[in-house]
Design a protein around this motif. Structure first.
Motif, PDB file in Angstrom:
ATOM      1  N   LEU A 192      -5.530   5.914   0.783  1.00  0.00           N
ATOM      2  CA  LEU A 192      -4.728   4.686   0.849  1.00  0.00           C
ATOM      3  C   LEU A 192      -5.056   3.839  -0.370  1.00  0.00           C
ATOM      4  O   LEU A 192      -6.209   3.442  -0.579  1.00  0.00           O
ATOM      5  CB  LEU A 192      -5.040   3.908   2.124  1.00  0.00           C
ATOM      6  CG  LEU A 192      -4.623   4.500   3.473  1.00  0.00           C
ATOM      7  CD1 LEU A 192      -3.147   4.868   3.505  1.00  0.00           C
ATOM      8  CD2 LEU A 192      -5.480   5.674   3.876  1.00  0.00           C
ATOM      9  N   VAL A 193      -4.027   3.550  -1.177  1.00  0.00           N
ATOM     10  CA  VAL A 193      -4.227   2.838  -2.441  1.00  0.00           C
ATOM     11  C   VAL A 193      -3.131   1.788  -2.603  1.00  0.00           C
ATOM     12  O   VAL A 193      -2.190   1.718  -1.809  1.00  0.00           O
ATOM     13  CB  VAL A 193      -4.207   3.814  -3.637  1.00  0.00           C
ATOM     14  CG1 VAL A 193      -5.263   4.895  -3.480  1.00  0.00           C
ATOM     15  CG2 VAL A 193      -2.831   4.458  -3.808  1.00  0.00           C
ATOM     16  N   ALA A 194      -3.242   0.993  -3.655  1.00  0.00           N
ATOM     17  CA  ALA A 194      -2.232  -0.027  -3.934  1.00  0.00           C
ATOM     18  C   ALA A 194      -0.908   0.639  -4.310  1.00  0.00           C
ATOM     19  O   ALA A 194      -0.883   1.650  -5.033  1.00  0.00           O
ATOM     20  CB  ALA A 194      -2.703  -0.939  -5.058  1.00  0.00           C
ATOM     21  N   ASP A 195       0.170   0.085  -3.841  1.00  0.00           N
ATOM     22  CA  ASP A 195       1.512   0.615  -4.098  1.00  0.00           C
ATOM     23  C   ASP A 195       1.915   0.316  -5.539  1.00  0.00           C
ATOM     24  O   ASP A 195       1.955  -0.840  -5.963  1.00  0.00           O
ATOM     25  CB  ASP A 195       2.486  -0.040  -3.117  1.00  0.00           C
ATOM     26  CG  ASP A 195       3.914   0.455  -3.266  1.00  0.00           C
ATOM     27  OD1 ASP A 195       4.143   1.417  -4.021  1.00  0.00           O
ATOM     28  OD2 ASP A 195       4.800  -0.124  -2.610  1.00  0.00           O
TER      29      ASP A 195
ATOM     30  N   THR B 194       9.431   7.319  -1.478  1.00  0.00           N
ATOM     31  CA  THR B 194       8.497   8.398  -1.819  1.00  0.00           C
ATOM     32  C   THR B 194       8.734   8.822  -3.262  1.00  0.00           C
ATOM     33  O   THR B 194       9.828   8.665  -3.800  1.00  0.00           O
ATOM     34  CB  THR B 194       8.677   9.632  -0.904  1.00  0.00           C
ATOM     35  OG1 THR B 194       9.994  10.188  -1.092  1.00  0.00           O
ATOM     36  CG2 THR B 194       8.490   9.270   0.559  1.00  0.00           C
ATOM     37  N   ALA B 195       7.696   9.370  -3.866  1.00  0.00           N
ATOM     38  CA  ALA B 195       7.817   9.894  -5.229  1.00  0.00           C
ATOM     39  C   ALA B 195       6.676  10.859  -5.471  1.00  0.00           C
ATOM     40  O   ALA B 195       5.577  10.699  -4.920  1.00  0.00           O
ATOM     41  CB  ALA B 195       7.794   8.761  -6.262  1.00  0.00           C
TER      42      ALA B 195
ATOM     43  N   ASP C 224       0.839  -1.202   0.000  1.00  0.00           N
ATOM     44  CA  ASP C 224       0.000   0.000   0.000  1.00  0.00           C
ATOM     45  C   ASP C 224       0.872   1.250   0.000  1.00  0.00           C
ATOM     46  O   ASP C 224       2.032   1.231   0.431  1.00  0.00           O
ATOM     47  CB  ASP C 224      -0.893   0.044   1.236  1.00  0.00           C
ATOM     48  CG  ASP C 224      -2.045  -0.958   1.180  1.00  0.00           C
ATOM     49  OD1 ASP C 224      -2.213  -1.597   0.130  1.00  0.00           O
ATOM     50  OD2 ASP C 224      -2.752  -1.095   2.184  1.00  0.00           O
ATOM     51  N   LEU C 225       0.288   2.330  -0.475  1.00  0.00           N
ATOM     52  CA  LEU C 225       0.921   3.645  -0.329  1.00  0.00           C
ATOM     53  C   LEU C 225      -0.157   4.644   0.042  1.00  0.00           C
ATOM     54  O   LEU C 225      -1.364   4.385  -0.079  1.00  0.00           O
ATOM     55  CB  LEU C 225       1.681   4.069  -1.585  1.00  0.00           C
ATOM     56  CG  LEU C 225       0.947   4.318  -2.905  1.00  0.00           C
ATOM     57  CD1 LEU C 225       0.245   5.672  -2.942  1.00  0.00           C
ATOM     58  CD2 LEU C 225       1.939   4.250  -4.066  1.00  0.00           C
ATOM     59  N   ALA C 226       0.290   5.800   0.509  1.00  0.00           N
ATOM     60  CA  ALA C 226      -0.641   6.829   0.961  1.00  0.00           C
ATOM     61  C   ALA C 226      -0.354   8.151   0.261  1.00  0.00           C
ATOM     62  O   ALA C 226       0.798   8.503   0.022  1.00  0.00           O
ATOM     63  CB  ALA C 226      -0.527   7.020   2.478  1.00  0.00           C
ATOM     64  N   TYR C 227      -1.429   8.854  -0.084  1.00  0.00           N
ATOM     65  CA  TYR C 227      -1.382  10.286  -0.388  1.00  0.00           C
ATOM     66  C   TYR C 227      -1.948  10.991   0.850  1.00  0.00           C
ATOM     67  O   TYR C 227      -2.993  10.608   1.375  1.00  0.00           O
ATOM     68  CB  TYR C 227      -2.273  10.639  -1.574  1.00  0.00           C
ATOM     69  CG  TYR C 227      -1.922  10.009  -2.899  1.00  0.00           C
ATOM     70  CD1 TYR C 227      -0.979  10.597  -3.736  1.00  0.00           C
ATOM     71  CD2 TYR C 227      -2.572   8.860  -3.338  1.00  0.00           C
ATOM     72  CE1 TYR C 227      -0.686  10.045  -4.978  1.00  0.00           C
ATOM     73  CE2 TYR C 227      -2.295   8.297  -4.574  1.00  0.00           C
ATOM     74  CZ  TYR C 227      -1.346   8.891  -5.394  1.00  0.00           C
ATOM     75  OH  TYR C 227      -1.056   8.344  -6.625  1.00  0.00           O
TER      76      TYR C 227
END
Length: 475
Positions: free
Chosen positions: A267-270, A278-279, A212-215
């Motif tokens: 929260l979405v798929a990485d 980070t990017a 997962d990744l977050a914005y």
């Protein structure tokens, strides 16, 4: 001087800070990292009748209030009550969350609304507060300084040495600029990418990717009011946490700073390459992740002016948290997915418990023999690890389960979830649930357990079982 402006202790060459100091009845505790857990540890060590000598070492040049929203759930708020800081947190913009609302992703319809507010305080003994992370850190920083903790900024730790000869039994904290700090105890509170973790384990152990990744971002009330949308206007007047649940992703929205700012986490798929932490993404790409979702949410998302991606990382458990009189806390030892609002709370619990244990030992017959004191502290920190390891491992696995619960695709499992959740209010939130978010026993254990009282009791048991450790001769 503002609370975020810190005197930076300076010296040159290979000077020792606190060196040539004979062992006395006051422990010198060096805390590596001035995050929430490290500051909680500093406060706990300094607030006792016989406070420890505390030095907090932080590598950033200046402590600046950054970040976005954060929760102080009842288990962490109970620690804040113990510190006498709840009113300061509220004065700094923290507020009592009244409800926790779960919504369907397509239309925003409410699946269930869990009452917090007075129910939480009655059942778990403390409030559930939401606050800006920078304001939270600011309050803890002020409290640590008022209690007499030394804060050293722009100071990086590169090694820990075990003392020999005249420093026998001491921990020597080696700084990048050549300075050396003598300590009785060293606490590694240096976060997810901890260098102290490598020292304790004797090997590198980087965190692993969760998938997962977050914005994350905040924006103003005026931005939201400019939509002239009755549904958005209704949301921004509530002291609630709003969560939209959908396939493989979810969104969290709640107010900050007396409802002048609002926090949004997506929260979405990485999709970042392996090893990239980070990017900068595009606003268009971020928005497309929520195509077909509740129009109210997509309007709120459009307020974000940055699409920085943060890869979410954790690991299951460490072999150990301590090495002699050196211990880890918080993300250095048990990083977690943020899906239970417990990452910082567990770090704060860690810090407060360490303060209880160290000051209780100091009140007893703390040995003046270097070798004996080293043994006392080693045993005490092993007790700390036993107190914390199971609870934090349950939290890490609970957050993984919450991720599954939040991210179900439409279908039988999702319908079963929604049906079960919709029945919880009729049971007054006192019954069992397949999902830990709604299970009364799980929530009571997580939010209502008094870790400080437990630490006090366990210290007494530890002292009784091996009085030679605590009551040995000081000769």
């Amino acid at each position: 001087m503002s609370s975020m402006e810190i005197h930076q202790e300076q010296s040159s060459g290979s000077a020792k800070i606190g060196s040539n100091r004979p062992l006395n009845k006051t422990l010198h505790v060096v805390i590596v990292g001035a995050g929430l857990g490290g500051l909680a540890c500093a406060i706990a060590c300094r607030r006792a009748k016989q406070p420890c000598d505390v030095t907090v070492v932080e590598r950033v040049p200046e402590m600046i209030a950054i970040g976005s929203g954060i929760h102080i759930p009842p288990n962490a708020c109970r620690v804040m009550q113990h510190f006498g800081l709840v009113e300061q947190l509220k004065s700094a913009g923290g507020y009592v969350v009244q409800d926790f609302t779960l919504r369907r992703y397509k239309d925003g319809n409410i699946i269930v609304e869990k009452p917090l507010g007075e129910r939480v305080k009655r059942e778990y003994g403390a409030d559930w507060i939401a606050i800006h992370r920078g304001d939270y850190q600011n309050v803890l920083l002020d409290a640590a300084q008022r209690k007499g903790a030394r804060i050293m900024t722009d100071t990086e730790v590169v090694d820990i040495e075990q003392g020999v000869d005249e420093s026998e039994g001491r921990q020597i904290v080696v700084l990048k600029d050549g300075r050396r700090i003598d300590a009785d105890v060293v606490i590694g509170a240096d976060g997810l990418w901890s260098s102290m973790r490598e020292f304790v384990l004797g090997r590198p152990m980087p965190p692993v990717e969760t998938g997962d990744l977050a914005y994350r971002g905040t924006f103003t009330r005026d931005q939201l009011k400019s939509f002239h949308d009755p549904r958005i206007d209704g949301l921004i007047e509530k002291s609630n946490v709003q969560v939209w649940l959908g396939p493989s992703r979810h969104a969290v929205f709640y107010p900050l700073r007396n409802k002048t700012e609002f926090n949004l986490v997506l929260l979405v798929a990485d999709d970042l390459p392996e090893g990239v932490r980070t990017a900068q993404g595009s606003l268009e790409e971020m928005g497309k992740c929520f195509d077909g979702w509740d129009p109210t949410l997509t309007r709120i998302i459009s307020c974000l002016n940055s699409a920085l991606k943060w890869k979410l990382l954790h690991f299951k458990e460490l072999d150990k948290w301590t090495k002699g009189p050196v211990a880890l806390l918080g993300d250095a030892s048990h990083p977690t997915l943020p899906y239970q609002g417990q990452g910082a709370a567990m770090a704060v619990e860690d810090g407060a418990i360490l303060g209880v244990l160290l000051t209780r030992l100091q009140e007893r017959n703390l040995s003046l023999s270097p070798k004996a004191r080293n043994g006392q502290l080693t045993s005490l920190l092993q007790l700390y690890e036993r107190l914390r390891k199971q609870r934090t491992e349950i939290n890490v696995s609970g957050a993984v389960l919450t991720r599954e619960f939040y991210h179900l695709h439409d279908g039988d499992a999702q319908q079963e979830r929604d049906s079960e959740l919709s029945k919880l209010p009729a049971a007054k939130w006192q019954g069992p649930s397949k999902w830990n978010w709604g299970d009364a026993a799980y929530q009571k254990s997580l939010l209502g357990f008094d870790v400080l009282a437990d630490a006090e009791n366990r210290f007494d048991e530890w002292a009784r079982k091996d009085p030679s450790i605590v009551l040995r001769s000081t000769l």
